[in-house]
Design a protein around this motif. Structure first.
Motif, PDB file in Angstrom:
ATOM      1  N   TYR A  14       0.829  -1.205   0.000  1.00  0.00           N
ATOM      2  CA  TYR A  14       0.000   0.000   0.000  1.00  0.00           C
ATOM      3  C   TYR A  14       0.859   1.248   0.000  1.00  0.00           C
ATOM      4  N   CYS A  15       0.240   2.380  -0.358  1.00  0.00           N
ATOM      5  CA  CYS A  15       0.858   3.714  -0.293  1.00  0.00           C
ATOM      6  C   CYS A  15      -0.100   4.634   0.450  1.00  0.00           C
ATOM      7  N   LEU A  16       0.385   5.230   1.539  1.00  0.00           N
ATOM      8  CA  LEU A  16      -0.424   6.151   2.335  1.00  0.00           C
ATOM      9  C   LEU A  16       0.308   7.480   2.492  1.00  0.00           C
ATOM     10  N   SER A  17      -0.413   8.491   2.953  1.00  0.00           N
ATOM     11  CA  SER A  17       0.214   9.789   3.187  1.00  0.00           C
ATOM     12  C   SER A  17       0.777   9.833   4.606  1.00  0.00           C
ATOM     13  N   ARG A  18       0.038  10.385   5.555  1.00  0.00           N
ATOM     14  CA  ARG A  18       0.526  10.455   6.944  1.00  0.00           C
ATOM     15  C   ARG A  18       0.160   9.160   7.661  1.00  0.00           C
ATOM     16  N   LEU A  32      -0.587  -2.891  -5.730  1.00  0.00           N
ATOM     17  CA  LEU A  32      -0.530  -1.805  -4.752  1.00  0.00           C
ATOM     18  C   LEU A  32      -1.902  -1.169  -4.608  1.00  0.00           C
ATOM     19  N   LEU A  33      -2.253  -0.864  -3.385  1.00  0.00           N
ATOM     20  CA  LEU A  33      -3.425  -0.043  -3.097  1.00  0.00           C
ATOM     21  C   LEU A  33      -2.885   1.342  -2.741  1.00  0.00           C
ATOM     22  N   VAL A  34      -3.194   2.330  -3.567  1.00  0.00           N
ATOM     23  CA  VAL A  34      -2.556   3.652  -3.468  1.00  0.00           C
ATOM     24  C   VAL A  34      -3.616   4.687  -3.083  1.00  0.00           C
ATOM     25  N   ALA A  35      -3.388   5.406  -1.996  1.00  0.00           N
ATOM     26  CA  ALA A  35      -4.417   6.286  -1.434  1.00  0.00           C
ATOM     27  C   ALA A  35      -4.594   7.597  -2.173  1.00  0.00           C
ATOM     28  N   SER A  36      -3.944   7.784  -3.318  1.00  0.00           N
ATOM     29  CA  SER A  36      -4.065   9.026  -4.076  1.00  0.00           C
ATOM     30  C   SER A  36      -3.851   8.767  -5.566  1.00  0.00           C
ATOM     31  N   ASP A  37      -4.741   9.282  -6.394  1.00  0.00           N
ATOM     32  CA  ASP A  37      -4.575   9.161  -7.846  1.00  0.00           C
ATOM     33  C   ASP A  37      -3.281   9.811  -8.319  1.00  0.00           C
ATOM     34  N   GLN A  38      -2.867  10.894  -7.672  1.00  0.00           N
ATOM     35  CA  GLN A  38      -1.638  11.580  -8.075  1.00  0.00           C
ATOM     36  C   GLN A  38      -0.428  10.669  -7.912  1.00  0.00           C
ATOM     37  N   VAL A  39      -0.355  10.000  -6.778  1.00  0.00           N
ATOM     38  CA  VAL A  39       0.758   9.081  -6.531  1.00  0.00           C
ATOM     39  C   VAL A  39       0.689   7.903  -7.504  1.00  0.00           C
ATOM     40  N   ALA A  40      -0.517   7.379  -7.711  1.00  0.00           N
ATOM     41  CA  ALA A  40      -0.690   6.259  -8.644  1.00  0.00           C
ATOM     42  C   ALA A  40      -0.240   6.658 -10.048  1.00  0.00           C
ATOM     43  N   ASN A  80       0.877  -5.418 -15.983  1.00  0.00           N
ATOM     44  CA  ASN A  80       1.552  -6.709 -16.147  1.00  0.00           C
ATOM     45  C   ASN A  80       2.514  -7.018 -15.010  1.00  0.00           C
ATOM     46  N   ASP A  81       3.303  -6.013 -14.604  1.00  0.00           N
ATOM     47  CA  ASP A  81       4.249  -6.218 -13.500  1.00  0.00           C
ATOM     48  C   ASP A  81       3.652  -5.824 -12.151  1.00  0.00           C
ATOM     49  N   LEU A  82       2.774  -4.867 -12.183  1.00  0.00           N
ATOM     50  CA  LEU A  82       2.222  -4.330 -10.938  1.00  0.00           C
ATOM     51  C   LEU A  82       0.806  -3.822 -11.193  1.00  0.00           C
ATOM     52  N   ALA A  83      -0.161  -4.389 -10.483  1.00  0.00           N
ATOM     53  CA  ALA A  83      -1.545  -3.900 -10.563  1.00  0.00           C
ATOM     54  C   ALA A  83      -1.726  -2.756  -9.568  1.00  0.00           C
ATOM     55  N   ILE A  84      -2.579  -1.809  -9.926  1.00  0.00           N
ATOM     56  CA  ILE A  84      -2.797  -0.643  -9.060  1.00  0.00           C
ATOM     57  C   ILE A  84      -4.289  -0.344  -8.939  1.00  0.00           C
ATOM     58  N   VAL A  85      -4.709  -0.138  -7.692  1.00  0.00           N
ATOM     59  CA  VAL A  85      -6.007   0.464  -7.394  1.00  0.00           C
ATOM     60  C   VAL A  85      -5.725   1.726  -6.595  1.00  0.00           C
ATOM     61  N   SER A  86      -6.266   2.856  -7.050  1.00  0.00           N
ATOM     62  CA  SER A  86      -6.019   4.110  -6.334  1.00  0.00           C
ATOM     63  C   SER A  86      -7.333   4.696  -5.826  1.00  0.00           C
ATOM     64  N   PHE A  87      -7.265   5.929  -5.346  1.00  0.00           N
ATOM     65  CA  PHE A  87      -8.426   6.574  -4.733  1.00  0.00           C
ATOM     66  C   PHE A  87      -8.587   8.003  -5.240  1.00  0.00           C
ATOM     67  N   ASP A  88      -9.810   8.480  -5.246  1.00  0.00           N
ATOM     68  CA  ASP A  88     -10.249   9.854  -5.507  1.00  0.00           C
ATOM     69  C   ASP A  88     -11.086   9.947  -6.774  1.00  0.00           C
ATOM     70  N   ASN A  89     -10.680   9.294  -7.877  1.00  0.00           N
ATOM     71  CA  ASN A  89     -11.271   9.467  -9.205  1.00  0.00           C
ATOM     72  C   ASN A  89     -11.037  10.883  -9.708  1.00  0.00           C
ATOM     73  N   HIS A  90      -9.804  11.334  -9.564  1.00  0.00           N
ATOM     74  CA  HIS A  90      -9.378  12.591 -10.172  1.00  0.00           C
ATOM     75  C   HIS A  90      -9.258  12.371 -11.683  1.00  0.00           C
ATOM     76  N   PRO A  91      -9.438  13.408 -12.508  1.00  0.00           N
ATOM     77  CA  PRO A  91      -9.349  13.228 -13.955  1.00  0.00           C
ATOM     78  C   PRO A  91      -8.085  12.523 -14.442  1.00  0.00           C
ATOM     79  N   ILE A  92      -6.974  12.647 -13.704  1.00  0.00           N
ATOM     80  CA  ILE A  92      -5.737  12.007 -14.153  1.00  0.00           C
ATOM     81  C   ILE A  92      -5.863  10.483 -14.134  1.00  0.00           C
TER      82      ILE A  92
END
Length: 325
Positions: free
Chosen positions: A179-183, A239-247, A263-275
């Motif tokens: 996972y990836c978190l902020s604070r 990886l579960l990533v707590a921010s679309d920007q980081v993802a 293929n090498d790394l699956a990612i689920v992120s959060f926010d649904n920002h346009p990026i």
């Protein structure tokens, strides 16, 4: 400086009539209204806004405490607050704290001395007990789940949101998940970590500290994470990533380094920002703008509709499948 008594005397009307004209009240005869405005223009009269606030006991200013404006998570909450403030004719005063307790305390003190009517707290470091000690000074709304009975709150269930992401990755066949978190010490991060560990324990998968990344806030942090993952002898497959920007940073820098998603790394992120849509990243949509709107509405209802009993409202999340898993 001219005052309303002098205006009333010169216009030949009562002080209350001048007050009604200045405040836009109806039921003033047109000739009296014109007479008052003629004198106002002659004397170049300006309202003493501090006196108006003092007489009303209100400033029509709402404080917004947030660590930084330059982050999509907070800017989307602010967008919702701003839309409602504009709609109801309120002004906003922003306290950008960078999680400095002294700056957070300053915002609370401005509520205490009535320089703002209420305070919306997007994120904080200061203790909840300290925040609660200011509730007699005006309404305080937190954008997080809190058991503190004296505080309003509108929030997302971050445990549920993280569990939703973990369940999705597990059903896709992943058990080596990081996972990836902020604070790491924040209330929301603690709930996310609990959901992460509970999900791994439910499938008897190992919890690997070297797959747990903290202080991940910006796209540039994605570069650090992609580089670190490539250097690991045993790598996570998701990886579960707590921010679309980081993802987005992981996707873009990973491609440069030879780490390909999914293929090498699956990612689920959060926010649904346009990026996340632009890069086809599977994400969990958080209704951040709606949080801001609801937070403002709680303060507005406190004053306008006498809803002074603190309420708590949980908002739903949803997973949006794209191409990163």
């Amino acid at each position: 400086m001219a005052n309303i008594r002098e205006i009333a005397k010169r216009a030949g009307v009562s002080v209350s009539t001048v007050s009604r004209v200045l405040n836009g009240y109806p039921y003033v005869k047109e000739e009296k209204r014109r007479a008052v405005w003629d004198v106002i223009h002659q004397l170049n009269y300006k309202k003493n806004i501090n006196a108006v606030h003092l007489s009303k006991g209100r400033t029509n200013i709402i404080g917004v405490m947030l660590p930084t404006i330059n982050h999509p998570y907070f800017s989307m909450i602010v967008e919702g607050i701003s839309e409602e403030a504009l709609r109801y004719g309120y002004h906003l005063l922003f306290f950008q704290t960078n999680y400095d307790i002294h700056k957070e305390q300053e915002a609370l003190e401005m509520l205490r001395v009535k320089q703002i009517d209420g305070l919306i707290i997007c994120s904080h470091t200061i203790r909840l007990e300290t925040i609660a000690s200011y509730t007699n000074d005006g309404p305080i709304v937190l954008c997080e789940d809190t058991s503190e009975p004296h505080l309003f709150s509108v929030y997302i269930d971050h445990y549920h949101a993280f569990a939703l992401g973990m369940d999705y990755l597990i059903k896709k066949g992943h058990c080596k998940i990081g996972y990836c978190l902020s604070r790491p010490t924040s209330i929301n991060s603690q709930k996310r970590k609990a959901a992460y560990k509970d999900a791994l324990q439910s499938i008897h998968a190992p919890i690997r500290p070297d797959w747990m990344f903290h202080h991940c806030l910006h796209m540039s942090d994605g570069k650090r994470i992609a580089s670190t993952i490539l250097s690991l002898e045993e790598k996570p497959t998701a990886l579960l990533v707590a921010s679309d920007q980081v993802a987005a940073g992981i996707v873009l820098w990973g491609k440069t380094y030879g780490l390909h998603v999914p293929n090498d790394l699956a990612i689920v992120s959060f926010d649904n920002h346009p990026i996340s849509e632009a890069l086809h990243i599977t994400t969990i949509e958080l209704p951040l703008s709606l949080i801001g709107k609801k937070a403002f509405q709680m303060i507005y209802d406190y004053f306008t509709n006498d809803k002074t009993q603190p309420t708590k409202e949980k908002l739903p999340v949803r997973l949006i499948e794209r191409a990163s898993v």
